[in-house]
Design a protein around this motif. Structure first.
Motif, PDB file in Angstrom:
ATOM      1  N   MET A   1     -69.836  -3.098   3.344  1.00  0.00           N
ATOM      2  CA  MET A   1     -68.512  -3.590   3.024  1.00  0.00           C
ATOM      3  C   MET A   1     -67.510  -2.455   3.203  1.00  0.00           C
ATOM      4  N   LYS A   2     -66.416  -2.786   3.817  1.00  0.00           N
ATOM      5  CA  LYS A   2     -65.382  -1.787   4.036  1.00  0.00           C
ATOM      6  C   LYS A   2     -64.084  -2.290   3.414  1.00  0.00           C
ATOM      7  N   ILE A   3     -63.524  -1.480   2.542  1.00  0.00           N
ATOM      8  CA  ILE A   3     -62.229  -1.790   1.939  1.00  0.00           C
ATOM      9  C   ILE A   3     -61.181  -1.100   2.804  1.00  0.00           C
ATOM     10  N   SER A   4     -60.177  -1.852   3.230  1.00  0.00           N
ATOM     11  CA  SER A   4     -59.132  -1.289   4.093  1.00  0.00           C
ATOM     12  C   SER A   4     -58.194  -0.404   3.280  1.00  0.00           C
ATOM     13  N   THR A   5     -57.288   0.270   3.987  1.00  0.00           N
ATOM     14  CA  THR A   5     -56.289   1.084   3.288  1.00  0.00           C
ATOM     15  C   THR A   5     -55.401   0.207   2.411  1.00  0.00           C
ATOM     16  N   ARG A   6     -55.186  -1.036   2.810  1.00  0.00           N
ATOM     17  CA  ARG A   6     -54.396  -1.950   1.960  1.00  0.00           C
ATOM     18  C   ARG A   6     -55.051  -2.103   0.593  1.00  0.00           C
ATOM     19  N   GLY A   7     -56.352  -2.295   0.583  1.00  0.00           N
ATOM     20  CA  GLY A   7     -57.080  -2.435  -0.676  1.00  0.00           C
ATOM     21  C   GLY A   7     -57.070  -1.155  -1.488  1.00  0.00           C
ATOM     22  N   ARG A   8     -57.323  -0.042  -0.831  1.00  0.00           N
ATOM     23  CA  ARG A   8     -57.336   1.252  -1.524  1.00  0.00           C
ATOM     24  C   ARG A   8     -55.965   1.580  -2.098  1.00  0.00           C
ATOM     25  N   ILE A  45     -47.570  -3.688   0.551  1.00  0.00           N
ATOM     26  CA  ILE A  45     -48.717  -4.005  -0.298  1.00  0.00           C
ATOM     27  C   ILE A  45     -48.247  -4.486  -1.661  1.00  0.00           C
ATOM     28  N   VAL A  46     -47.256  -3.807  -2.214  1.00  0.00           N
ATOM     29  CA  VAL A  46     -46.714  -4.181  -3.523  1.00  0.00           C
ATOM     30  C   VAL A  46     -46.078  -5.571  -3.465  1.00  0.00           C
ATOM     31  N   ALA A  47     -45.492  -5.926  -2.337  1.00  0.00           N
ATOM     32  CA  ALA A  47     -44.933  -7.283  -2.182  1.00  0.00           C
ATOM     33  C   ALA A  47     -46.044  -8.323  -2.334  1.00  0.00           C
ATOM     34  N   SER A  48     -47.224  -8.043  -1.805  1.00  0.00           N
ATOM     35  CA  SER A  48     -48.357  -8.961  -1.960  1.00  0.00           C
ATOM     36  C   SER A  48     -48.817  -9.029  -3.414  1.00  0.00           C
ATOM     37  N   TYR A  75     -58.292  -7.702 -13.406  1.00  0.00           N
ATOM     38  CA  TYR A  75     -59.563  -7.454 -12.730  1.00  0.00           C
ATOM     39  C   TYR A  75     -59.347  -6.935 -11.303  1.00  0.00           C
ATOM     40  N   VAL A  76     -60.203  -6.006 -10.907  1.00  0.00           N
ATOM     41  CA  VAL A  76     -60.107  -5.380  -9.592  1.00  0.00           C
ATOM     42  C   VAL A  76     -60.197  -6.436  -8.487  1.00  0.00           C
ATOM     43  N   GLY A  77     -61.021  -7.452  -8.682  1.00  0.00           N
ATOM     44  CA  GLY A  77     -61.147  -8.519  -7.692  1.00  0.00           C
ATOM     45  C   GLY A  77     -59.832  -9.206  -7.402  1.00  0.00           C
ATOM     46  N   GLU A  78     -58.995  -9.367  -8.429  1.00  0.00           N
ATOM     47  CA  GLU A  78     -57.677  -9.991  -8.236  1.00  0.00           C
ATOM     48  C   GLU A  78     -56.811  -9.148  -7.302  1.00  0.00           C
ATOM     49  N   ILE A  79     -56.914  -7.849  -7.461  1.00  0.00           N
ATOM     50  CA  ILE A  79     -56.108  -6.929  -6.648  1.00  0.00           C
ATOM     51  C   ILE A  79     -56.525  -7.029  -5.184  1.00  0.00           C
ATOM     52  N   PHE A  80     -57.829  -6.935  -4.935  1.00  0.00           N
ATOM     53  CA  PHE A  80     -58.310  -7.006  -3.558  1.00  0.00           C
ATOM     54  C   PHE A  80     -58.009  -8.364  -2.932  1.00  0.00           C
ATOM     55  N   LYS A  81     -58.135  -9.432  -3.702  1.00  0.00           N
ATOM     56  CA  LYS A  81     -57.829 -10.765  -3.162  1.00  0.00           C
ATOM     57  C   LYS A  81     -56.355 -10.888  -2.796  1.00  0.00           C
ATOM     58  N   ALA A  82     -55.498 -10.188  -3.523  1.00  0.00           N
ATOM     59  CA  ALA A  82     -54.062 -10.251  -3.256  1.00  0.00           C
ATOM     60  C   ALA A  82     -53.664  -9.477  -2.006  1.00  0.00           C
ATOM     61  N   ASN A  86     -59.687 -10.310   3.992  1.00  0.00           N
ATOM     62  CA  ASN A  86     -61.038 -10.834   3.864  1.00  0.00           C
ATOM     63  C   ASN A  86     -61.934  -9.766   3.254  1.00  0.00           C
ATOM     64  N   ILE A  87     -62.639 -10.127   2.215  1.00  0.00           N
ATOM     65  CA  ILE A  87     -63.600  -9.213   1.616  1.00  0.00           C
ATOM     66  C   ILE A  87     -64.978  -9.823   1.821  1.00  0.00           C
ATOM     67  N   VAL A  88     -65.702  -9.275   2.761  1.00  0.00           N
ATOM     68  CA  VAL A  88     -67.039  -9.768   3.064  1.00  0.00           C
ATOM     69  C   VAL A  88     -67.982  -8.582   3.024  1.00  0.00           C
ATOM     70  N   ALA A  89     -68.999  -8.678   2.171  1.00  0.00           N
ATOM     71  CA  ALA A  89     -69.969  -7.592   2.083  1.00  0.00           C
ATOM     72  C   ALA A  89     -70.802  -7.541   3.368  1.00  0.00           C
ATOM     73  N   VAL A  90     -71.337  -8.671   3.765  1.00  0.00           N
ATOM     74  CA  VAL A  90     -72.147  -8.764   4.973  1.00  0.00           C
ATOM     75  C   VAL A  90     -71.901 -10.145   5.565  1.00  0.00           C
ATOM     76  N   GLU A  91     -71.620 -10.184   6.851  1.00  0.00           N
ATOM     77  CA  GLU A  91     -71.441 -11.476   7.507  1.00  0.00           C
ATOM     78  C   GLU A  91     -72.764 -11.945   8.068  1.00  0.00           C
ATOM     79  N   SER A  92     -73.012 -13.209   7.912  1.00  0.00           N
ATOM     80  CA  SER A  92     -74.233 -13.798   8.442  1.00  0.00           C
ATOM     81  C   SER A  92     -74.085 -13.990   9.944  1.00  0.00           C
ATOM     82  N   ASP A  93     -75.180 -13.945  10.624  1.00  0.00           N
ATOM     83  CA  ASP A  93     -75.233 -14.101  12.062  1.00  0.00           C
ATOM     84  C   ASP A  93     -76.080 -15.331  12.364  1.00  0.00           C
ATOM     85  N   GLU A  94     -75.794 -16.004  13.476  1.00  0.00           N
ATOM     86  CA  GLU A  94     -76.567 -17.208  13.810  1.00  0.00           C
ATOM     87  C   GLU A  94     -78.048 -16.904  14.046  1.00  0.00           C
ATOM     88  N   LYS A  95     -78.379 -15.649  14.304  1.00  0.00           N
ATOM     89  CA  LYS A  95     -79.773 -15.254  14.506  1.00  0.00           C
ATOM     90  C   LYS A  95     -80.513 -15.067  13.179  1.00  0.00           C
TER      91      LYS A  95
END
Length: 138
Positions: A1-8, A45-48, A75-82, A86-95
């Motif tokens: 999972m990668k948090i962008s600079t927006r999240g940080r 970011i603050v506008a969001s 909660y930290v989750g609220e901040i990242f969602k705002a 997209n916050i995805v730890a691992v994306e599934s693949d069709e394989k």
């Protein structure tokens, strides 16, 4: 999972407000300067954060931004969602088979659980020695 600079940067801003909750309000520029980041970027970011109802602003000589709720209710989750698209730890693949999808789902759920159950107060009150001892064993 990668948090962008927006999240940080959103988290930096919110932690700054949490540390000074009930004491003083802060301008975007002062927080940006303190963290050595672009004030124009932080303003976006603050506008969001404001749109999500996490912060409120007051104009005038004693104005600035403050949390809309106490740090123990934010909660930290609220901040990242705002601020994150997209916050995805691992994306599934069709394989991926059932076993892999099971693992990815568990990882996603674990990350969500941490984000959704960690408050700003938890972060500002953590015991650094306790965290360092834990990290030593990982």
């Amino acid at each position: 999972m990668k948090i962008s600079t927006r999240g940080r940067y959103g988290l930096y801003f919110m932690l700054t407000l949490a540390n000074e909750y009930g004491i003083k309000k802060r301008s975007v520029k002062s927080v940006a300067t303190e963290h050595d980041i672009s004030d124009l970027y932080l303003e976006q970011i603050v506008a969001s954060l404001k749109k999500a109802g996490l912060v409120k602003s007051t104009r005038g000589a004693y104005g600035g931004y403050e949390l809309n709720q106490p740090p123990e209710e934010m909660y930290v989750g609220e901040i990242f969602k705002a601020v994150e698209e997209n916050i995805v730890a691992v994306e599934s693949d069709e394989k991926d088979g059932k076993a892999e999808r099971f693992l990815w789902r568990r990882i996603r759920d674990a990350v969500s659980d941490v984000l959704d159950h960690t408050t700003l107060k938890d972060m500002i009150d953590y015991d650094e020695d306790e965290i360092d001892d834990y990290m030593f064993y990982i």
